[in-house]
Design an enzyme around this catalytic site. Sequence first.
Site, PDB file in Angstrom:
ATOM      1  N   TYR A 140       0.852  -1.185   0.000  1.00 54.54           N
ATOM      2  CA  TYR A 140       0.000   0.000   0.000  1.00 54.54           C
ATOM      3  C   TYR A 140       0.889   1.236   0.000  1.00 54.54           C
ATOM      4  O   TYR A 140       1.419   1.637   1.031  1.00 54.54           O
ATOM      5  CB  TYR A 140      -0.910  -0.036   1.222  1.00 54.54           C
ATOM      6  CG  TYR A 140      -2.040   0.977   1.224  1.00 54.54           C
ATOM      7  CD1 TYR A 140      -2.253   1.865   0.175  1.00 54.54           C
ATOM      8  CD2 TYR A 140      -2.905   1.046   2.310  1.00 54.54           C
ATOM      9  CE1 TYR A 140      -3.289   2.769   0.187  1.00 54.54           C
ATOM     10  CE2 TYR A 140      -3.953   1.949   2.338  1.00 54.54           C
ATOM     11  CZ  TYR A 140      -4.141   2.813   1.282  1.00 54.54           C
ATOM     12  OH  TYR A 140      -5.178   3.722   1.315  1.00 54.54           O
ATOM     13  N   LYS A 170      -1.079  -1.099  -4.431  1.00 56.76           N
ATOM     14  CA  LYS A 170      -2.040  -0.020  -4.625  1.00 56.76           C
ATOM     15  C   LYS A 170      -1.280   1.282  -4.480  1.00 56.76           C
ATOM     16  O   LYS A 170      -0.685   1.553  -3.438  1.00 56.76           O
ATOM     17  CB  LYS A 170      -3.170  -0.076  -3.591  1.00 56.76           C
ATOM     18  CG  LYS A 170      -4.116   1.114  -3.699  1.00 56.76           C
ATOM     19  CD  LYS A 170      -5.166   1.145  -2.592  1.00 56.76           C
ATOM     20  CE  LYS A 170      -6.007   2.405  -2.696  1.00 56.76           C
ATOM     21  NZ  LYS A 170      -7.023   2.504  -1.612  1.00 56.76           N
TER      22      LYS A 170
END
Length: 312
Positions: A140, A170
């Site tokens: 992330y 992400k």
Amino acid sequence: MHPPLFGGVNAAILTALKPDLSPDLDRMAAHARWLLANGCNGLGMLGTTGEANSLGLFERKAVLEGLIARGIPAAKLMPGTGCSNLSDTVELTLHARAQGCRGVLVLPPFYYKAPSDDGLFAYFSEVVNRVGGGIALYLYHFPQQSAVPFTLDLIGRLLKAFPGAIQGVKDSSGDYANMKAMVDAFAADGFEVYSGSDEYLQRILADGGAGCITAASNANSHWGGIVYAKRTGAEADAAQAMLTATRKAATSVPLISGLREIIARSTGDDGWRTIRPPHLPLNAAQGDAIWAAWDAAGALPLPGLTQAKAAE
């Protein structure tokens, strides 16, 4: 090469809350069902938008178990498991694996600022070794929030050291050049790059990325589904324009509170405004402003949402 595990549109789903601020699993599951029926391929749960770091460890486990118990397929869920400490990160990741999830989204250890790549490599080495496989780890990258970025060099080291363990990323930085650099460097080997920004969905798909995991998908997933299905052409272009406009509208006020306001007004369910401090609900003027912005974009009423809720 296998298709991406979470390829397509993934909503960073809001966590519904009861008046006492405990998770409201029935309300959240109903929203999850609507999302999966209206453009979403999967759900990134218990991330930033889901207020994961405002929830305790036992609550995070209960939310995941509760959604699955209410019929949301574990294979569609990508829970956030990254904490500021190693033990909780591993515990939540093992829990997600035990529930049948295929992947988890892992923040870096975010309390200590400016760790070296060597320090982060050592941390993720421990996570991978202690988890022991059986579930894909997605990094992330959200430096504005975590203050701890994932560099290309670090990602490359992790992929080389632990083949098959680190499945993707992400990127919520909003920096498309960085997303594209990750695609160019690693996608050919199956590394999945997801944009955290709706405005880049069509672009990242064209460049070889896997899709998106976004907050605004809580309310604009209908158009995200069109972009993912069509990719190019007039219909896809119009849908992408809607994603861009609604993303701009969503970020015109505090994002999580604003999305709660859109869902609350769309469903007539005031409970969606409940949020954990330090976040606060929008005031009346802010609520009117974001509603007007979504309306001006042509995004209201949200396709099927009012009817879906009325049928619950």
